[in-house]
Design a protein around this motif. Structure first.
Motif, PDB file in Angstrom:
ATOM      1  N   SER A 191     -25.005 -21.299 -65.056  1.00  0.00           N
ATOM      2  CA  SER A 191     -25.986 -21.163 -63.978  1.00  0.00           C
ATOM      3  C   SER A 191     -26.901 -22.383 -63.855  1.00  0.00           C
ATOM      4  O   SER A 191     -27.624 -22.519 -62.884  1.00  0.00           O
ATOM      5  N   ASP A 192     -26.879 -23.250 -64.890  1.00  0.00           N
ATOM      6  CA  ASP A 192     -27.814 -24.378 -64.820  1.00  0.00           C
ATOM      7  C   ASP A 192     -27.121 -25.727 -64.604  1.00  0.00           C
ATOM      8  O   ASP A 192     -27.672 -26.769 -64.899  1.00  0.00           O
ATOM      9  N   THR A 193     -25.907 -25.709 -64.030  1.00  0.00           N
ATOM     10  CA  THR A 193     -25.232 -26.981 -63.735  1.00  0.00           C
ATOM     11  C   THR A 193     -25.975 -27.720 -62.631  1.00  0.00           C
ATOM     12  O   THR A 193     -26.181 -28.933 -62.692  1.00  0.00           O
ATOM     13  N   TYR A 194     -26.367 -26.951 -61.602  1.00  0.00           N
ATOM     14  CA  TYR A 194     -27.157 -27.509 -60.503  1.00  0.00           C
ATOM     15  C   TYR A 194     -28.506 -26.801 -60.519  1.00  0.00           C
ATOM     16  O   TYR A 194     -28.551 -25.561 -60.447  1.00  0.00           O
ATOM     17  N   VAL A 195     -29.587 -27.559 -60.634  1.00  0.00           N
ATOM     18  CA  VAL A 195     -30.921 -26.947 -60.697  1.00  0.00           C
ATOM     19  C   VAL A 195     -31.738 -27.426 -59.492  1.00  0.00           C
ATOM     20  O   VAL A 195     -31.859 -28.632 -59.257  1.00  0.00           O
ATOM     21  N   VAL A 196     -32.272 -26.459 -58.759  1.00  0.00           N
ATOM     22  CA  VAL A 196     -33.170 -26.780 -57.651  1.00  0.00           C
ATOM     23  C   VAL A 196     -34.580 -26.485 -58.133  1.00  0.00           C
ATOM     24  O   VAL A 196     -34.872 -25.353 -58.544  1.00  0.00           O
ATOM     25  N   VAL A 197     -35.453 -27.486 -58.144  1.00  0.00           N
ATOM     26  CA  VAL A 197     -36.848 -27.238 -58.521  1.00  0.00           C
ATOM     27  C   VAL A 197     -37.612 -26.960 -57.229  1.00  0.00           C
ATOM     28  O   VAL A 197     -37.720 -27.838 -56.370  1.00  0.00           O
ATOM     29  N   GLY A 198     -38.122 -25.736 -57.107  1.00  0.00           N
ATOM     30  CA  GLY A 198     -38.874 -25.366 -55.912  1.00  0.00           C
ATOM     31  C   GLY A 198     -38.226 -24.208 -55.183  1.00  0.00           C
ATOM     32  O   GLY A 198     -37.024 -24.257 -54.887  1.00  0.00           O
ATOM     33  N   ALA A 199     -39.027 -23.174 -54.923  1.00  0.00           N
ATOM     34  CA  ALA A 199     -38.532 -21.994 -54.206  1.00  0.00           C
ATOM     35  C   ALA A 199     -39.298 -21.816 -52.899  1.00  0.00           C
ATOM     36  O   ALA A 199     -39.535 -20.703 -52.450  1.00  0.00           O
ATOM     37  N   GLY A 200     -39.718 -22.945 -52.319  1.00  0.00           N
ATOM     38  CA  GLY A 200     -40.244 -22.914 -50.954  1.00  0.00           C
ATOM     39  C   GLY A 200     -39.059 -22.955 -50.001  1.00  0.00           C
ATOM     40  O   GLY A 200     -37.895 -22.923 -50.423  1.00  0.00           O
ATOM     41  N   ILE A 201     -39.360 -23.075 -48.717  1.00  0.00           N
ATOM     42  CA  ILE A 201     -38.264 -23.046 -47.746  1.00  0.00           C
ATOM     43  C   ILE A 201     -37.294 -24.205 -47.975  1.00  0.00           C
ATOM     44  O   ILE A 201     -36.072 -24.035 -47.832  1.00  0.00           O
ATOM     45  N   VAL A 202     -37.790 -25.372 -48.421  1.00  0.00           N
ATOM     46  CA  VAL A 202     -36.895 -26.525 -48.604  1.00  0.00           C
ATOM     47  C   VAL A 202     -35.956 -26.290 -49.793  1.00  0.00           C
ATOM     48  O   VAL A 202     -34.752 -26.567 -49.720  1.00  0.00           O
ATOM     49  N   GLY A 203     -36.484 -25.738 -50.883  1.00  0.00           N
ATOM     50  CA  GLY A 203     -35.640 -25.435 -52.044  1.00  0.00           C
ATOM     51  C   GLY A 203     -34.587 -24.381 -51.704  1.00  0.00           C
ATOM     52  O   GLY A 203     -33.418 -24.503 -52.098  1.00  0.00           O
ATOM     53  N   LEU A 204     -34.984 -23.366 -50.939  1.00  0.00           N
ATOM     54  CA  LEU A 204     -34.021 -22.295 -50.604  1.00  0.00           C
ATOM     55  C   LEU A 204     -32.941 -22.793 -49.645  1.00  0.00           C
ATOM     56  O   LEU A 204     -31.758 -22.495 -49.820  1.00  0.00           O
ATOM     57  N   TYR A 205     -33.357 -23.581 -48.634  1.00  0.00           N
ATOM     58  CA  TYR A 205     -32.346 -24.186 -47.746  1.00  0.00           C
ATOM     59  C   TYR A 205     -31.393 -25.066 -48.572  1.00  0.00           C
ATOM     60  O   TYR A 205     -30.197 -25.140 -48.283  1.00  0.00           O
ATOM     61  N   THR A 206     -31.935 -25.765 -49.575  1.00  0.00           N
ATOM     62  CA  THR A 206     -31.098 -26.673 -50.379  1.00  0.00           C
ATOM     63  C   THR A 206     -30.068 -25.878 -51.190  1.00  0.00           C
ATOM     64  O   THR A 206     -28.883 -26.249 -51.239  1.00  0.00           O
ATOM     65  N   ALA A 207     -30.516 -24.776 -51.792  1.00  0.00           N
ATOM     66  CA  ALA A 207     -29.574 -23.949 -52.567  1.00  0.00           C
ATOM     67  C   ALA A 207     -28.493 -23.392 -51.634  1.00  0.00           C
ATOM     68  O   ALA A 207     -27.296 -23.368 -51.979  1.00  0.00           O
ATOM     69  N   TYR A 208     -28.907 -22.956 -50.444  1.00  0.00           N
ATOM     70  CA  TYR A 208     -27.955 -22.424 -49.460  1.00  0.00           C
ATOM     71  C   TYR A 208     -26.932 -23.506 -49.090  1.00  0.00           C
ATOM     72  O   TYR A 208     -25.718 -23.242 -49.049  1.00  0.00           O
ATOM     73  N   SER A 209     -27.418 -24.730 -48.845  1.00  0.00           N
ATOM     74  CA  SER A 209     -26.513 -25.823 -48.461  1.00  0.00           C
ATOM     75  C   SER A 209     -25.574 -26.208 -49.597  1.00  0.00           C
ATOM     76  O   SER A 209     -24.425 -26.592 -49.359  1.00  0.00           O
ATOM     77  N   LEU A 210     -26.079 -26.098 -50.823  1.00  0.00           N
ATOM     78  CA  LEU A 210     -25.203 -26.386 -51.973  1.00  0.00           C
ATOM     79  C   LEU A 210     -24.001 -25.440 -51.971  1.00  0.00           C
ATOM     80  O   LEU A 210     -22.869 -25.854 -52.223  1.00  0.00           O
ATOM     81  N   VAL A 211     -24.277 -24.168 -51.660  1.00  0.00           N
ATOM     82  CA  VAL A 211     -23.193 -23.179 -51.658  1.00  0.00           C
ATOM     83  C   VAL A 211     -22.248 -23.424 -50.485  1.00  0.00           C
ATOM     84  O   VAL A 211     -21.036 -23.536 -50.664  1.00  0.00           O
ATOM     85  N   TYR A 212     -22.825 -23.521 -49.281  1.00  0.00           N
ATOM     86  CA  TYR A 212     -21.971 -23.492 -48.089  1.00  0.00           C
ATOM     87  C   TYR A 212     -21.515 -24.867 -47.608  1.00  0.00           C
ATOM     88  O   TYR A 212     -20.575 -24.960 -46.840  1.00  0.00           O
TER      89      TYR A 212
END
Ligand SMILES: Cc1cc2nc3c(=O)[nH]c(=O)nc-3n(C[C@H](O)[C@H](O)[C@H](O)COP(=O)(O)OP(=O)(O)OC[C@H]3O[C@@H](n4cnc5c(N)ncnc54)[C@H](O)[C@@H]3O)c2cc1C
Length: 346
Positions: free
Chosen positions: A2-23
């Motif tokens: 679960s920690d291969t890719y780490v996004v620091v920040g759970a604001g809208i930019v961090g969440l969009y980034t995690a979403y983009s990493l997946v899709y």
């Protein structure tokens, strides 16, 4: 892991980034952790995203990059809305009118015209006194706290791990020896976080007044040299209307002020007198700090050691909801490029 890719920040930019990493990058959600001092549901002056209006408007600058962030986000949001179960997720479309005391940059208007739904330049006869230019269009409206929570839950349900933890130094984001890539989406936190301490980042304070006004289902903004006045209906909120605002560069207090509340009410109700068709019912007054940055958002890759990467993605100022997915798209493209062997700065 679960920690291969780490996004620091759970604001809208961090969440969009995690979403983009997946899709967009095709990373398995199980390989992604989001770590943040504040997560959806928390409230702090150091966590901007819950305080936003928020909608897609003419607030962002007219440079090429900003135009591309806005365009990408506007034209893709229907995908997230669908994945999150439709408009009840806190994301929906409403009509909008923007008025300007001075002509806005022509390039920006040309760009909006190409992709924004129902875009129309208002005829002179439709402009209120003292207004030089106006447009109407259909825009995206966010119920920011609800949308953040729903996007975070969606990511968690996919398999992304969310860890609540404050970091003193960015190197702590390499949670284990397995961590290969860290996305730095710390917003205003980029000023103080060790290993970043970006002196170009500064707060732009805003205060908003939230009222109950289910009869107002349209956006309106008035842009002048001195102020920005706006009303933004919040989807799926039992009729909340956000009224603003202020754009106070370098001011970092989370306090709210009575004279600012009175000024917002005065400006918003003279711009849209229909608000007073019902008695004014103030639900709350709030302040937030836009993560502004001299030179615009920093979307940049840094190789730290042995092929491990930090990808910075912060500085969304007053447009993290309306342009943040475009920022995330560029940040993830940097990852894809770097993984193909050519690191670069977009
Ligand atoms: C009054 C107001 C109205 C606005 N209206 C709009 C609008 O209508 N439309 C629009 O698009 N935008 C709007 N904005 C702007 C928008 O809110 C911001 O652009 C956006 O929220 C920035 O998101 P972010 O993820 O970069 O930062 P944040 O939401 O602040 O998130 C940063 C994250 O990083 C974490 N973090 C920071 N430092 C550390 C650390 N040391 N350790 C661990 N975690 C850390 C935080 O805990 C948090 O989770 C508005 C802003 C304000 C204040």
């Amino acid at each position: 892991m679960s920690d291969t890719y780490v996004v620091v920040g759970a604001g809208i930019v961090g969440l969009y980034t995690a979403y983009s990493l997946v899709y967009e990058a095709g990373v398995s959600p199980k390989n992604i952790s989001i770590t943040a001092a504040y997560i959806p549901g928390d409230q702090s002056i150091n966590y901007t995203s819950p305080w936003a209006g928020g909608n897609f408007s003419c607030i962002s600058p007219g440079d090429k990059k900003s135009l591309s962030y806005d365009r990408y986000t506007y034209t893709h949001l229907a995908e997230i809305q669908k994945k999150l179960g439709g408009p009840s997720c806190g994301l929906d479309m409403r009509p909008a009118t923007d008025y300007f005391h001075k002509y806005p940059p022509a390039k920006k208007m040309e760009s909006l015209k190409e992709y924004v739904k129902d875009f129309r330049v208002l005829d002179e006869s439709e402009l209120p006194k003292g207004i030089a230019f106006g447009i109407s269009y259909t825009t995206w409206n966010f119920n920011c706290p609800l949308f953040l929570q729903n996007l975070a839950s969606y990511l968690e349900n996919l398999g992304v791990t969310i860890i609540k933890k404050k970091l003193e130094h960015l190197s702590q984001a390499f949670l284990s020896p397995n961590t290969k890539v860290v996305f730095n989406c710390t917003g205003i936190g980029a000023i103080t976080l060790g290993g970043v301490k970006d002196t170009n980042v500064y707060p732009t304070r805003g205060q908003v007044v939230v009222i109950k006004a289910p009869h107002i289902q349209f956006n309106m903004c008035l842009w002048t040299n001195e102020s920005a006045t706006y009303i933004i209906p919040r989807p799926n909120s039992n009729g909340e209307l956000v009224m603003g605002g202020f754009l106070q560069k370098g001011i970092s207090t989370g306090d709210t002020f009575k004279h600012e509340t009175e000024d917002i009410i005065k400006r918003a109700t003279s711009m849209a007198p229909q608000i007073l068709d019902r008695p004014l019912d103030v639900v709350r007054v709030a302040a937030g700090l836009r993560p502004s940055r001299h030179g615009g958002p920093r979307i940049e890759v840094e190789e730290v050691e042995d092929g491990k990467l930090v990808i910075h993605n912060y500085g969304a100022s007053g447009y993290g909801y309306q342009g943040g997915w475009g920022m995330a798209h560029d940040a993830v493209r940097l990852l894809i490029k770097a993984q193909r062997g050519s690191s670069a700065v977009l």
